[in-house]
Design an enzyme around this catalytic site. Structure first.
Site, short mmCIF file in Angstrom:
data_model
loop_
_atom_site.label_atom_id
_atom_site.label_comp_id
_atom_site.label_asym_id
_atom_site.label_seq_id
_atom_site.Cartn_x
_atom_site.Cartn_y
_atom_site.Cartn_z
N ASN A 1 -6.95 2.49 -12.27
CA ASN A 1 -5.84 1.61 -11.57
C ASN A 1 -4.34 2.09 -12.00
O ASN A 1 -4.25 3.31 -12.93
CB ASN A 1 -6.14 0.05 -12.65
CG ASN A 1 -5.08 -0.68 -11.86
OD1 ASN A 1 -4.69 -0.76 -11.23
ND2 ASN A 1 -3.96 -1.11 -13.48
N HIS B 1 -0.17 1.47 -13.23
CA HIS B 1 0.17 -0.14 -13.66
C HIS B 1 2.18 0.21 -13.97
O HIS B 1 1.71 1.29 -14.30
CB HIS B 1 -0.45 -0.10 -14.78
CG HIS B 1 0.22 -1.63 -15.86
ND1 HIS B 1 0.65 -3.03 -15.06
CD2 HIS B 1 1.71 -1.77 -16.15
CE1 HIS B 1 1.20 -3.68 -15.96
NE2 HIS B 1 1.84 -3.12 -16.49
N ASP C 1 -5.37 -3.88 -17.60
CA ASP C 1 -4.38 -3.39 -18.12
C ASP C 1 -4.86 -2.80 -19.41
O ASP C 1 -4.18 -2.26 -19.92
CB ASP C 1 -3.40 -3.72 -18.33
CG ASP C 1 -2.57 -4.37 -16.68
OD1 ASP C 1 -3.72 -3.17 -15.93
OD2 ASP C 1 -1.76 -4.84 -16.86
N LEU D 1 -4.87 -7.39 -7.14
CA LEU D 1 -4.05 -8.27 -7.73
C LEU D 1 -5.68 -8.71 -8.34
O LEU D 1 -4.88 -9.95 -8.74
CB LEU D 1 -2.93 -8.75 -6.50
CG LEU D 1 -1.52 -8.45 -6.83
CD1 LEU D 1 -0.60 -9.17 -5.87
CD2 LEU D 1 -1.31 -7.67 -8.24
N LYS D 2 -6.47 -9.03 -7.82
CA LYS D 2 -7.65 -9.64 -8.23
C LYS D 2 -8.39 -8.97 -9.28
O LYS D 2 -8.44 -7.19 -9.28
CB LYS D 2 -8.81 -9.68 -7.12
CG LYS D 2 -8.35 -10.59 -5.66
CD LYS D 2 -8.01 -11.62 -5.61
CE LYS D 2 -7.05 -13.08 -4.58
NZ LYS D 2 -7.13 -14.28 -5.10
N ILE E 1 -11.27 -7.07 -10.92
CA ILE E 1 -13.01 -6.69 -11.10
C ILE E 1 -13.79 -7.38 -11.20
O ILE E 1 -13.74 -7.05 -12.71
CB ILE E 1 -12.62 -5.59 -11.16
CG1 ILE E 1 -11.89 -4.09 -10.36
CG2 ILE E 1 -13.99 -4.80 -10.74
CD1 ILE E 1 -11.75 -4.77 -8.51
N ASN F 1 1.20 2.80 -2.28
CA ASN F 1 0.34 4.16 -3.44
C ASN F 1 -0.95 4.55 -2.45
O ASN F 1 -1.10 5.48 -2.52
CB ASN F 1 -0.01 3.33 -4.76
CG ASN F 1 0.75 3.35 -5.36
OD1 ASN F 1 1.11 4.70 -6.00
ND2 ASN F 1 1.59 2.09 -5.83
N GLU G 1 5.31 6.93 -9.35
CA GLU G 1 3.72 6.56 -9.28
C GLU G 1 2.94 7.07 -7.94
O GLU G 1 2.16 7.71 -8.29
CB GLU G 1 3.47 4.85 -8.71
CG GLU G 1 3.90 4.07 -10.03
CD GLU G 1 3.35 2.37 -9.63
OE1 GLU G 1 2.90 2.16 -8.68
OE2 GLU G 1 4.87 1.60 -9.85
N GLY H 1 0.43 -0.73 -0.10
CA GLY H 1 0.08 0.46 -0.01
C GLY H 1 0.71 1.30 0.31
O GLY H 1 0.14 2.30 0.54
C1 GRF Z 1 2.35 -0.58 -7.60
O1 GRF Z 1 3.76 -0.39 -8.32
C2 GRF Z 1 1.42 -0.50 -8.67
O2 GRF Z 1 1.74 0.08 -10.05
C3 GRF Z 1 0.92 -2.10 -8.88
O3 GRF Z 1 0.98 -2.47 -7.80
C4 GRF Z 1 1.83 -1.56 -6.83
C5 GRF Z 1 1.83 -1.37 -6.22
O4 GRF Z 1 2.42 -1.46 -5.02
N1 GRF Z 1 -0.68 -2.28 -9.27
P1 GRF Z 1 2.20 -0.80 -3.19
O5 GRF Z 1 1.25 -1.64 -3.13
O6 GRF Z 1 0.93 1.02 -3.57
O7 GRF Z 1 3.13 -0.36 -2.40
#
Ligand code: GRF
Length: 214
Positions: free
Chosen positions: A100, A102, A143, A83-84, A86, A16, A172, A14
């Site tokens: 999302n 990526h 994606d 990672l699931k 939707i 992000n 990000e 987490g």
């Molecule tokens: C990030 O690289 C994001 O782009 C991808 O999963 C990673 C998540 O990292 N979808 P975090 O859990 O936010 O540290």
């Protein structure tokens, strides 16, 4: 103005989510209203609790009703390391309200199985000089939804998947809050929008007067 409620879905550590919590803490434009995890072990849950944000853990991430209910009526749903898949019925009900992030320049290096270290390994193996981060709408295909904004990151000759991942992740953490703020400022439009970078600002492609941070 009431801050736009945002639900963040996460499966992992987490970082992000943390970037969003930090950026939106004092925002009047958007606020993290809840955090939804695909499993009780997601580190994102602890980050939410530390910020006093309500949390939920999905018992059945493939149940569209449960997913939609867990978002708690949020206007915008952000997948941040979720990672699931939707479920398509949930995508349909939340159309153009789920985004999302990526860790590559989509549509390259995306799709099923392209997550985490694998993305950066594939980027290095391909020999491209440029990678980056992409925020896009979530539709029924992994994606593949319309791109909202991208931020390029150069690939260095001595990069490893780890060094590259770290450099992309730092980007990000800047890109995602900016996009969320901009979408919220626009009222989370009912049709897809594209934001383009201009210096430190993001401009809505067809509305050049709208800027992040003003
Ligand atoms: C990030 O690289 C994001 O782009 C991808 O999963 C990673 C998540 O990292 N979808 P975090 O859990 O936010 O540290």
């Amino acid at each position: 103005m009431t801050a736009v409620p945002v639900a963040v879905l996460a499966s992992g550590g987490g970082t992000n989510l943390q970037a969003l919590l930090d950026a939106l803490r004092d925002s009047t434009v958007a606020r993290v209203a809840r955090v939804v995890a695909s499993g009780a072990d997601a580190g994102a849950l602890e980050r939410a609790r530390r910020s006093g944000v309500p949390t939920a853990v999905l018992a059945h991430p493939d149940d569209p009703d449960e997913v939609v209910t867990a978002t708690g009526g949020a206007r915008l749903v952000v997948l941040a390391g979720y990672l699931k898949r939707i479920p398509p019925a949930a995508v349909a009900r939340l159309r153009w309200r789920v985004i999302n992030i990526h860790p590559a320049l989509l549509p390259a290096f995306g799709g099923p199985g392209m997550y985490g270290r694998r993305v950066h390994q594939a980027v290095l193996a391909s020999g491209v000089a440029l990678t980056g981060a992409t925020v896009h709408y979530v539709d029924e295909e992994y994606d593949r939804g319309p791109i909202i904004a991208q931020w390029p990151v150069p690939v260095r000759p001595d990069d490893t998947p780890e060094t590259l991942a770290a450099r992309v992740l730092a980007v990000e953490h800047r890109l995602l809050p900016q996009v969320v703020i901009e979408l919220a400022r626009l009222g989370v439009p009912e049709k897809p929008v594209r934001l383009s970078a201009s210096g430190s600002a993001f401009l809505v492609a067809d509305q050049p007067s709208v800027r992040v941070g003003e």
